[in-house]
Design a protein around this motif. Structure first.
Motif, PDB file in Angstrom:
ATOM      1  N   VAL B 183       0.831  -1.198   0.000  1.00 19.78           N
ATOM      2  CA  VAL B 183       0.000   0.000   0.000  1.00 19.78           C
ATOM      3  C   VAL B 183       0.868   1.251   0.000  1.00 19.78           C
ATOM      4  CG1 VAL B 183      -1.595   1.366   1.367  1.00 19.78           C
ATOM      5  CG2 VAL B 183      -1.936  -1.077   1.170  1.00 19.78           C
ATOM      6  N   MET B 184       1.850   1.224   0.890  1.00 15.93           N
ATOM      7  CA  MET B 184       2.761   2.352   1.038  1.00 15.93           C
ATOM      8  C   MET B 184       3.414   2.698  -0.294  1.00 15.93           C
ATOM      9  SD  MET B 184       5.851   2.228   3.776  1.00 15.93           S
ATOM     10  CE  MET B 184       7.310   3.204   3.692  1.00 15.93           C
ATOM     11  N   GLU B 185       3.966   1.676  -0.929  1.00 10.92           N
ATOM     12  CA  GLU B 185       4.670   1.936  -2.179  1.00 10.92           C
ATOM     13  C   GLU B 185       3.708   2.426  -3.256  1.00 10.92           C
ATOM     14  OE1 GLU B 185       6.919  -1.614  -3.132  1.00 10.92           O
ATOM     15  OE2 GLU B 185       7.535  -1.781  -1.026  1.00 10.92           O
ATOM     16  N   LYS B 186       2.541   1.818  -3.313  1.00  7.41           N
ATOM     17  CA  LYS B 186       1.569   2.189  -4.336  1.00  7.41           C
ATOM     18  C   LYS B 186       1.087   3.628  -4.137  1.00  7.41           C
ATOM     19  CE  LYS B 186      -2.268  -0.002  -6.650  1.00  7.41           C
ATOM     20  NZ  LYS B 186      -3.337  -0.974  -6.602  1.00  7.41           N
ATOM     21  N   LEU B 187       0.814   3.962  -2.895  1.00  5.13           N
ATOM     22  CA  LEU B 187       0.323   5.300  -2.592  1.00  5.13           C
ATOM     23  C   LEU B 187       1.347   6.355  -2.981  1.00  5.13           C
ATOM     24  CD1 LEU B 187      -1.846   7.067  -1.308  1.00  5.13           C
ATOM     25  CD2 LEU B 187      -0.734   6.736   0.885  1.00  5.13           C
ATOM     26  N   LEU B 188       2.589   6.131  -2.598  1.00  6.95           N
ATOM     27  CA  LEU B 188       3.634   7.107  -2.893  1.00  6.95           C
ATOM     28  C   LEU B 188       3.832   7.248  -4.402  1.00  6.95           C
ATOM     29  CD1 LEU B 188       6.235   6.196  -0.129  1.00  6.95           C
ATOM     30  CD2 LEU B 188       4.639   8.099  -0.153  1.00  6.95           C
ATOM     31  N   GLN B 189       3.774   6.134  -5.106  1.00  8.18           N
ATOM     32  CA  GLN B 189       3.936   6.197  -6.554  1.00  8.18           C
ATOM     33  C   GLN B 189       2.781   6.971  -7.188  1.00  8.18           C
ATOM     34  OE1 GLN B 189       6.710   5.136  -8.263  1.00  8.18           O
ATOM     35  NE2 GLN B 189       5.716   6.318  -9.880  1.00  8.18           N
ATOM     36  N   THR B 190       1.575   6.763  -6.647  1.00  7.91           N
ATOM     37  CA  THR B 190       0.415   7.461  -7.200  1.00  7.91           C
ATOM     38  C   THR B 190       0.533   8.970  -6.998  1.00  7.91           C
ATOM     39  OG1 THR B 190      -0.904   5.530  -6.631  1.00  7.91           O
ATOM     40  CG2 THR B 190      -2.114   7.502  -7.262  1.00  7.91           C
ATOM     41  N   LEU B 191       1.125   9.368  -5.882  1.00 11.43           N
ATOM     42  CA  LEU B 191       1.330  10.802  -5.655  1.00 11.43           C
ATOM     43  C   LEU B 191       2.154  11.391  -6.795  1.00 11.43           C
ATOM     44  CD1 LEU B 191       2.126  10.960  -1.834  1.00 11.43           C
ATOM     45  CD2 LEU B 191       0.114  11.862  -3.004  1.00 11.43           C
ATOM     46  N   VAL B 192       3.218  10.677  -7.153  1.00  7.85           N
ATOM     47  CA  VAL B 192       4.084  11.148  -8.234  1.00  7.85           C
ATOM     48  C   VAL B 192       3.332  11.128  -9.561  1.00  7.85           C
ATOM     49  CG1 VAL B 192       6.176  10.676  -9.541  1.00  7.85           C
ATOM     50  CG2 VAL B 192       6.170  10.362  -7.079  1.00  7.85           C
ATOM     51  N   ASP B 193       2.671   9.988  -9.840  1.00  6.25           N
ATOM     52  CA  ASP B 193       1.989   9.842 -11.129  1.00  6.25           C
ATOM     53  C   ASP B 193       0.902  10.884 -11.342  1.00  6.25           C
ATOM     54  OD1 ASP B 193       2.071   6.176 -10.979  1.00  6.25           O
ATOM     55  OD2 ASP B 193       3.592   7.648 -11.561  1.00  6.25           O
ATOM     56  N   THR B 194       0.167  11.241 -10.275  1.00  7.31           N
ATOM     57  CA  THR B 194      -0.944  12.182 -10.438  1.00  7.31           C
ATOM     58  C   THR B 194      -0.557  13.599 -10.055  1.00  7.31           C
ATOM     59  OG1 THR B 194      -1.715  11.762  -8.200  1.00  7.31           O
ATOM     60  CG2 THR B 194      -2.653  10.406  -9.941  1.00  7.31           C
ATOM     61  N   GLY B 195       0.650  13.774  -9.545  1.00  6.35           N
ATOM     62  CA  GLY B 195       1.060  15.108  -9.121  1.00  6.35           C
ATOM     63  C   GLY B 195       0.210  15.615  -7.975  1.00  6.35           C
ATOM     64  N   SER B 196      -0.241  14.708  -7.103  1.00  8.74           N
ATOM     65  CA  SER B 196      -1.085  15.102  -5.987  1.00  8.74           C
ATOM     66  C   SER B 196      -0.226  15.424  -4.782  1.00  8.74           C
ATOM     67  CB  SER B 196      -2.041  13.968  -5.607  1.00  8.74           C
ATOM     68  OG  SER B 196      -2.783  13.569  -6.717  1.00  8.74           O
ATOM     69  N   ALA B 223       7.586   9.450   4.609  1.00  6.19           N
ATOM     70  CA  ALA B 223       8.097   9.372   3.245  1.00  6.19           C
ATOM     71  C   ALA B 223       7.356  10.354   2.331  1.00  6.19           C
ATOM     72  CB  ALA B 223       7.967   7.947   2.719  1.00  6.19           C
ATOM     73  N   ALA B 224       6.034  10.430   2.502  1.00  3.65           N
ATOM     74  CA  ALA B 224       5.249  11.348   1.677  1.00  3.65           C
ATOM     75  C   ALA B 224       5.726  12.781   1.888  1.00  3.65           C
ATOM     76  CB  ALA B 224       3.768  11.217   2.006  1.00  3.65           C
ATOM     77  N   ARG B 225       6.002  13.124   3.142  1.00  2.79           N
ATOM     78  CA  ARG B 225       6.476  14.479   3.434  1.00  2.79           C
ATOM     79  C   ARG B 225       7.822  14.745   2.805  1.00  2.79           C
ATOM     80  NH1 ARG B 225       5.244  15.214   9.663  1.00  2.79           N
ATOM     81  NH2 ARG B 225       2.979  15.331   9.530  1.00  2.79           N
ATOM     82  N   LEU B 226       8.686  13.744   2.862  1.00  2.00           N
ATOM     83  CA  LEU B 226      10.010  13.893   2.246  1.00  2.00           C
ATOM     84  C   LEU B 226       9.883  14.179   0.770  1.00  2.00           C
ATOM     85  CD1 LEU B 226      12.411  11.164   3.687  1.00  2.00           C
ATOM     86  CD2 LEU B 226      12.774  13.616   3.653  1.00  2.00           C
ATOM     87  N   GLU B 230       1.637  15.796   1.641  1.00  2.00           N
ATOM     88  CA  GLU B 230       1.169  15.640   3.012  1.00  2.00           C
ATOM     89  C   GLU B 230       0.273  14.413   3.099  1.00  2.00           C
ATOM     90  OE1 GLU B 230       2.095  17.594   5.771  1.00  2.00           O
ATOM     91  OE2 GLU B 230       1.221  15.754   6.571  1.00  2.00           O
ATOM     92  N   CYS B 231       0.392  13.688   4.194  1.00  2.00           N
ATOM     93  CA  CYS B 231      -0.379  12.459   4.330  1.00  2.00           C
ATOM     94  C   CYS B 231      -1.170  12.484   5.633  1.00  2.00           C
ATOM     95  CB  CYS B 231       0.580  11.272   4.313  1.00  2.00           C
ATOM     96  SG  CYS B 231      -0.230   9.679   4.210  1.00  2.00           S
ATOM     97  N   THR B 232      -2.463  12.241   5.545  1.00  2.00           N
ATOM     98  CA  THR B 232      -3.321  12.225   6.727  1.00  2.00           C
ATOM     99  C   THR B 232      -3.858  10.822   6.932  1.00  2.00           C
ATOM    100  OG1 THR B 232      -4.034  14.465   6.162  1.00  2.00           O
ATOM    101  CG2 THR B 232      -5.354  13.279   7.779  1.00  2.00           C
ATOM    102  N   ILE B 233      -3.970  10.431   8.187  1.00  2.00           N
ATOM    103  CA  ILE B 233      -4.573   9.134   8.482  1.00  2.00           C
ATOM    104  C   ILE B 233      -5.946   9.399   9.060  1.00  2.00           C
ATOM    105  CG2 ILE B 233      -4.375   6.981   9.768  1.00  2.00           C
ATOM    106  CD1 ILE B 233      -1.419   7.231   9.658  1.00  2.00           C
TER     107      ILE B 233
ATOM    108  N   ARG C 101      12.796  22.243   2.583  1.00  2.00           N
ATOM    109  CA  ARG C 101      11.443  22.077   2.068  1.00  2.00           C
ATOM    110  C   ARG C 101      11.493  21.244   0.807  1.00  2.00           C
ATOM    111  NH1 ARG C 101       9.750  28.283   2.470  1.00  2.00           N
ATOM    112  NH2 ARG C 101       7.644  27.644   1.960  1.00  2.00           N
ATOM    113  N   THR C 102      10.410  20.514   0.587  1.00  2.00           N
ATOM    114  CA  THR C 102      10.382  19.657  -0.588  1.00  2.00           C
ATOM    115  C   THR C 102       9.088  19.848  -1.370  1.00  2.00           C
ATOM    116  OG1 THR C 102       9.411  17.855   0.707  1.00  2.00           O
ATOM    117  CG2 THR C 102      11.802  17.859   0.464  1.00  2.00           C
ATOM    118  N   ALA C 103       9.130  19.505  -2.625  1.00  3.66           N
ATOM    119  CA  ALA C 103       7.933  19.560  -3.471  1.00  3.66           C
ATOM    120  C   ALA C 103       8.026  18.410  -4.473  1.00  3.66           C
ATOM    121  CB  ALA C 103       7.848  20.901  -4.197  1.00  3.66           C
ATOM    122  N   LEU C 104       6.881  18.079  -5.052  1.00  2.00           N
ATOM    123  CA  LEU C 104       6.833  16.911  -5.928  1.00  2.00           C
ATOM    124  C   LEU C 104       7.598  17.104  -7.229  1.00  2.00           C
ATOM    125  CD1 LEU C 104       3.146  15.638  -5.696  1.00  2.00           C
ATOM    126  CD2 LEU C 104       5.200  14.492  -4.917  1.00  2.00           C
TER     127      LEU C 104
END
Lengths: 138, 284, 133
Positions: B183-196, B223-226, B230-233, C101-104
């Motif tokens: 899940v973690m890997e998929k979510l992070l990749q989706t952030l990149v793919d969708t620019g979210s 990881a998302a923050r890095l 931003e990631c919310t639970i 700071r970081t950005a996509l």
């Protein structure tokens, strides 16, 4: 079919800055051949980069020996770093987590250990250091 | 045509080939009735016999000999195919063990020119062939199961785009370490793919978490923050909150919201390019 | 010796790291950036690491150092394009970028830097604060 089968070892000397990059590239290539997942590859290559740098900076130079390994079910990559440097005097201290702020103190061994599946270290003051790391495909 | 090399064992088989092949086919066809056509079975057996004779003629005695490399390859691919087609272990093994019926047949014929020692060697060899077939079948089955497990994992961790710049993963059911990592890997990749820039992990449908899973969730947020997101639970049940505290896991400045809807609103309020916190983090 | 090129876009310096960095190249980049920030009066530094397959402790420290040095020279640093596998590894390694700071991606990174600049522009153009923000 029992026991791991070992491929041809590939030795990469570590004597200058550029060799750390060479080790990274060789390890990455082998990790891909061993079909490690992208994340596992990244972790393993990062660990190898840390250990290669240690070998150069603290060990005064040495070498990395890469081998493709396999058992009945999966393939893996094994890298053995060795140097004839001063060795690590206080291994327990060296293995504690000193990297939370990324300030560059400590050898980063505990961090590298977290990134790989198996991690063994053999060192003593005046007797050099040998570290072997292995990671497997899923 | 050049003279093919022979050994006592290869000629033993070759000279009595029809008899052996017939007995083998009868037995195997009887066992596999309806699972495979007779002519297909016959063709398979012909291939195996050809390769076996060739291996024997090249001086092979034990299955591990280099002379039998072709035979091992052939049997390996046959049993792998059987595994993929859903044959049972017995059905797969019996088609090789049934070759012994062919050898028993020539034994009961009472042929005086037959050296008992040679026959014994062949019988043992067929045992090895059967075992080898079974081994490859078993490991082929295991890889199929592993593949299916992976596919299942993929299907059960959908990452959805909730809004422009917001993706979410609604997790349902018991989480284990492996699934959470996927899940973690998929979510992070989706952030990149969708620019979210916003991710929401909703665990309303998760009855319980253990230390490992909680750590994975935490690592995902960091990881998302890095990466610059931003990631919310959301959807943390009271029991889970208690577990987290009892386990001594520091949730620190991890953003949490009661519901997925709350998390979405918060994400939209924060907006593009302006995140509440910087990504300065240290991880324990 | 190979060095990393530094581009200038307005008051921002853009660095795109495409290759496996040797340690001394990384140190050289640090120096070069400090020089360029000073000589150009740059207010922002954008470091694109989308080409990096790994970020180990040395590179991590370099990025953090660049951010600190920039801050001292009154510029803001933004690191963009970190790959998911790299982020996961850094978390596992316990590596932080110490306040960077970081950005996509580059676009979002520039937007982050612009926000800071807008404030400055408003102050210069409207010192009495009579215009709405």
């Amino acid at each position: 079919m029992s026991g791991p089968q070992v491929g041809e070892p590939e030795a990469v000397p570590i004597a200058v800055d550029a060799d750390v990059v060479r080790v990274r590239q060789a390890v990455r290539a082998l990790a891909q051949t061993a079909r490690l997942s992208l994340v596992d590859q990244t972790k393993f290559v990062t660990a190898a980069s840390e250990l290669a740098r240690n070998t150069l900076v603290y060990g005064g130079g040495g070498e990395a020996v890469l081998t493709l390994v396999s058992d009945a079910r999966r393939t893996g990559v094994r890298v053995r770093f060795s140097d004839d440097g001063p060795g690590i005097a206080d291994l327990d201290l060296a293995m504690t987590d000193g990297y939370t702020s990324g300030n560059g103190l400590g050898l980063g061994l505990s961090g590298a250990r977290r990134l790989v599946e198996t991690f063994t270290i053999d060192t003593a003051p005046g007797a050099g250091t040998r570290i072997e790391i292995t990671s497997w495909s899923r | 045509m050049a003279q093919e090399p022979v050994t006592p064992l290869s000629s033993l088989l070759q000279d009595r080939r029809e008899r052996i092949a017939a007995a083998w086919l009868e037995t195997a066809a009887g066992e596999l009735r309806g699972r495979i056509t007779r002519s297909e079975l016959e063709r398979e057996q012909t291939d195996v016999l050809d390769t076996l004779v060739a291996g024997l003629a090249a001086g092979g005695l034990a299955l591990t000999d280099p002379a039998f490399e072709g035979l091992r390859g052939l049997l390996g691919s046959v049993s792998t195919t059987r595994a993929r087609q859903g044959f049972s272990p017995r059905e797969t093994a019996i088609s090789v063990f049934a070759l012994k019926e062919g050898l028993y047949a020539i034994l009961s014929d009472g042929d005086a020119t037959l050296a008992p020692a040679d026959l014994l060697t062949l019988l043992r060899l067929v045992d090895d062939l059967g075992l080898f077939t079974f081994e490859t079948f078993a490991s082929a089955r295991e890889s199929i199961i592993a593949e299916q497990a992976e596919q299942l994992l993929e299907l059960s961790t959908p990452v959805v785009k909730l809004w422009e710049g917001v993706v979410a993963v609604p997790l349902v059911g018991t989480l284990d370490s492996a699934r959470t990592q996927v899940v973690m890997e998929k979510l992070l990749q989706t952030l990149v793919d969708t620019g979210s820039e916003h991710a929401i992990i909703d665990i309303t449908g998760v009855p319980a978490v253990d230390t490992q899973v909680a750590q994975h969730l935490l690592k995902t947020v960091v990881a998302a923050r890095l990466m610059g997101a931003e990631c919310t639970i959301s959807g943390i049940r009271p029991q889970i909150a208690q577990t987290i505290v009892a386990l001594g896991i520091e949730f620190g400045d991890i953003r949490t919201k009661a519901t997925l809807a709350d998390a979405l609103v918060a994400a939209l309020r924060t907006g593009k390019g302006r995140r509440a916190e910087t990504s300065a983090l240290t991880v324990a | 010796m190979e060095s990393v090129p530094i581009l200038k876009i307005g008051t921002t310096l853009l660095v795109s790291i495409q290759v496996d960095l040797q340690d001394h190249t990384a140190l050289q980049l640090q120096e070069d950036l400090a020089d360029r920030i000073t000589s150009t009066g740059a207010r922002g530094v954008l470091i694109d690491i989308s080409g990096l397959e790994i970020v180990d402790s040395f590179i991590g420290r370099m990025l953090a150092s660049i951010a600190s040095i920039s801050r001292v020279l009154d510029a803001t640093t933004v690191v963009v394009g970190m790959r998911p596998a790299v982020a996961i590894t850094m978390v596992e390694l316990g590596l932080s970028l110490g306040g960077v700071r970081t950005a996509l991606d580059v676009e979002k990174g520039l937007r982050l830097l612009d926000v800071g600049e807008d404030d400055a522009e408003h102050l210069l153009l409207d010192p009495d604060g009579t215009e709405a923000e």
